[in-house]
Scaffold this motif. Structure first.
Motif, PDB file in Angstrom:
ATOM      1  N   THR A  33       0.830  -1.212   0.000  1.00  0.00           N
ATOM      2  CA  THR A  33       0.000   0.000   0.000  1.00  0.00           C
ATOM      3  C   THR A  33       0.855   1.250   0.000  1.00  0.00           C
ATOM      4  O   THR A  33       0.576   2.214  -0.719  1.00  0.00           O
ATOM      5  CB  THR A  33      -0.927   0.013   1.234  1.00  0.00           C
ATOM      6  N   LEU A  34       1.918   1.248   0.820  1.00  0.00           N
ATOM      7  CA  LEU A  34       2.806   2.404   0.907  1.00  0.00           C
ATOM      8  C   LEU A  34       4.011   2.266  -0.016  1.00  0.00           C
ATOM      9  O   LEU A  34       4.904   3.111  -0.003  1.00  0.00           O
ATOM     10  CB  LEU A  34       3.271   2.606   2.357  1.00  0.00           C
ATOM     11  N   GLY A  35       4.049   1.188  -0.804  1.00  0.00           N
ATOM     12  CA  GLY A  35       5.150   0.996  -1.742  1.00  0.00           C
ATOM     13  C   GLY A  35       6.492   0.865  -1.060  1.00  0.00           C
ATOM     14  O   GLY A  35       7.501   1.398  -1.531  1.00  0.00           O
ATOM     15  N   GLN A  36       6.538   0.151   0.062  1.00  0.00           N
ATOM     16  CA  GLN A  36       7.764   0.069   0.851  1.00  0.00           C
ATOM     17  C   GLN A  36       8.658  -1.081   0.389  1.00  0.00           C
ATOM     18  O   GLN A  36       8.304  -2.248   0.485  1.00  0.00           O
ATOM     19  CB  GLN A  36       7.421  -0.101   2.338  1.00  0.00           C
ATOM     20  N   ASN A  37       9.832  -0.715  -0.123  1.00  0.00           N
ATOM     21  CA  ASN A  37      10.886  -1.666  -0.460  1.00  0.00           C
ATOM     22  C   ASN A  37      12.182  -1.071   0.071  1.00  0.00           C
ATOM     23  O   ASN A  37      12.670  -0.077  -0.462  1.00  0.00           O
ATOM     24  CB  ASN A  37      10.979  -1.891  -1.970  1.00  0.00           C
ATOM     25  N   VAL A 199      18.633  -5.942  -4.224  1.00  0.00           N
ATOM     26  CA  VAL A 199      19.187  -5.049  -3.200  1.00  0.00           C
ATOM     27  C   VAL A 199      18.083  -4.490  -2.302  1.00  0.00           C
ATOM     28  O   VAL A 199      18.348  -3.624  -1.472  1.00  0.00           O
ATOM     29  CB  VAL A 199      19.989  -3.891  -3.834  1.00  0.00           C
ATOM     30  N   PHE A 200      16.856  -4.985  -2.493  1.00  0.00           N
ATOM     31  CA  PHE A 200      15.718  -4.517  -1.707  1.00  0.00           C
ATOM     32  C   PHE A 200      15.154  -5.636  -0.836  1.00  0.00           C
ATOM     33  O   PHE A 200      15.274  -6.823  -1.151  1.00  0.00           O
ATOM     34  CB  PHE A 200      14.583  -4.048  -2.630  1.00  0.00           C
ATOM     35  N   TRP A 201      14.508  -5.207   0.255  1.00  0.00           N
ATOM     36  CA  TRP A 201      13.682  -6.110   1.049  1.00  0.00           C
ATOM     37  C   TRP A 201      12.332  -5.445   1.266  1.00  0.00           C
ATOM     38  O   TRP A 201      12.294  -4.354   1.823  1.00  0.00           O
ATOM     39  CB  TRP A 201      14.327  -6.427   2.401  1.00  0.00           C
ATOM     40  N   PRO A 202      11.244  -6.080   0.822  1.00  0.00           N
ATOM     41  CA  PRO A 202      11.225  -7.274  -0.035  1.00  0.00           C
ATOM     42  C   PRO A 202      11.648  -6.909  -1.457  1.00  0.00           C
ATOM     43  O   PRO A 202      11.558  -5.736  -1.854  1.00  0.00           O
ATOM     44  CB  PRO A 202       9.761  -7.697   0.008  1.00  0.00           C
ATOM     45  N   ALA A 203      12.097  -7.906  -2.221  1.00  0.00           N
ATOM     46  CA  ALA A 203      12.531  -7.661  -3.586  1.00  0.00           C
ATOM     47  C   ALA A 203      11.329  -7.355  -4.470  1.00  0.00           C
ATOM     48  O   ALA A 203      10.361  -8.117  -4.482  1.00  0.00           O
ATOM     49  CB  ALA A 203      13.276  -8.874  -4.125  1.00  0.00           C
TER      50      ALA A 203
END
Length: 292
Positions: A33-37, A199-203
């Protein structure tokens, strides 16, 4: 004999272990929802900061700092960071994270709990924008901030790769469209690189792109920004149509659209994807009656 000078060791940045630990401490799970990566690779942070060309005297505006990965890198490079965060839990945690990892820089951070799409005031005047932006709101956030904060002279944002292509595209490109033209009103945009998914969590399911920008003056015109943007929206609402047909509703009739286009020096049979922002400004101006 002079001892050889050693290369300074880079400041530690947040890795996967630290990011997951911080998230667990405050009970945060990244949300779509918040586009968190969250970025979990220090070398990627260093690459972003270097590409942003931040001056040591600058105040940097960061949107969506999350758990502080990029914030730490920016504090190493800039005089001050103003971080705008919409999530109250993350906003509350960020100052203590900076105090733990960069105690000497803790006073150089301001955290603003706000929606970046609605923020109108900041505690300091920013000159650069550097951010890992949520994919679903990246373009409107950048346009809002460039409009609201004219002090922003340059920056670098990380967005979905295909969005990066659109923002940096020029006339005639397959990816040229509304984001390209509106961004060009404020600045010169350039594609500055691609960031992989691991390089992101979550990918995420798609690569990210880096877009750098340098502010310039908008086209000289009697038309307002809103009037020019209305022409842009109309021109791209129906991409397959000629400008004469696409702008008929905006102008009031096909004949009036053709008049405005010819006055602006634009071929009425052309399509919106082949003209630049200055041409859109001339079209908008052509509709404005000359004052006596």
């Amino acid at each position: 004999m002079t001892e050889p000078q050693s290369t300074p060791t880079p400041q530690a940045l947040l890795g996967a272990t630290e990011i997951r630990r911080l998230a667990e401490e405050i009970g945060v799970r990244p949300t779509k929802t918040l586009g968190q990566n969250f970025v979990i690779d220090g070398n990627t942070i260093r690459r972003i900061v270097a590409a942003a060309r931040v001056d040591p005297q600058e105040t940097v505006l960061e949107v969506g700092p999350g758990l502080g990965s990029l914030t730490l890198g920016l504090l190493d490079a800039a005089a001050h960071v103003v971080a705008v965060e919409i999530d109250p839990v993350l906003a509350a945690k960020l100052p203590s994270t900076i105090a733990d990892f960069r105690p000497e820089k803790a006073a150089n951070l301001d955290v603003v709990l706000a929606d970046a799409m609605r923020v109108t005031e900041l505690p300091r005047v920013p000159t650069a924008l550097v951010a890992n932006l949520p994919y679903n709101v990246a373009v409107p956030v950048v346009l809002h901030l460039l409009e609201r904060f004219p002090s922003l002279q340059h920056g670098l944002v990380m967005v979905q790769d295909e969005v990066a292509d659109r923002m940096a595209a020029g006339p005639g490109s397959k990816t040229y469209g509304v984001p390209s033209v509106k961004a060009a009103w404020y600045s010169q945009m350039r594609k500055a690189g691609v960031i992989g998914m691991n390089v992101f969590w979550p990918a995420p399911k798609i690569s990210s792109g880096l877009v750098g920008f340098t502010r310039h003056e908008p086209p000289v015109t009697r038309a307002s920004r809103e009037e020019v943007f209305a022409v842009i929206d109309a021109a791209f609402a129906q991409r397959r149509k000629t400008l004469r047909a696409a702008l008929a509703g905006w102008a009031g009739s096909p004949a009036e659209a053709e008049r405005c286009l010819r006055e602006a020096g634009v071929d009425p049979s052309a399509r919106g994807e082949v003209i630049d922002v200055a041409a859109f400004a001339r079209i908008a101006e052509a509709k404005i009656p000359l004052t006596a």
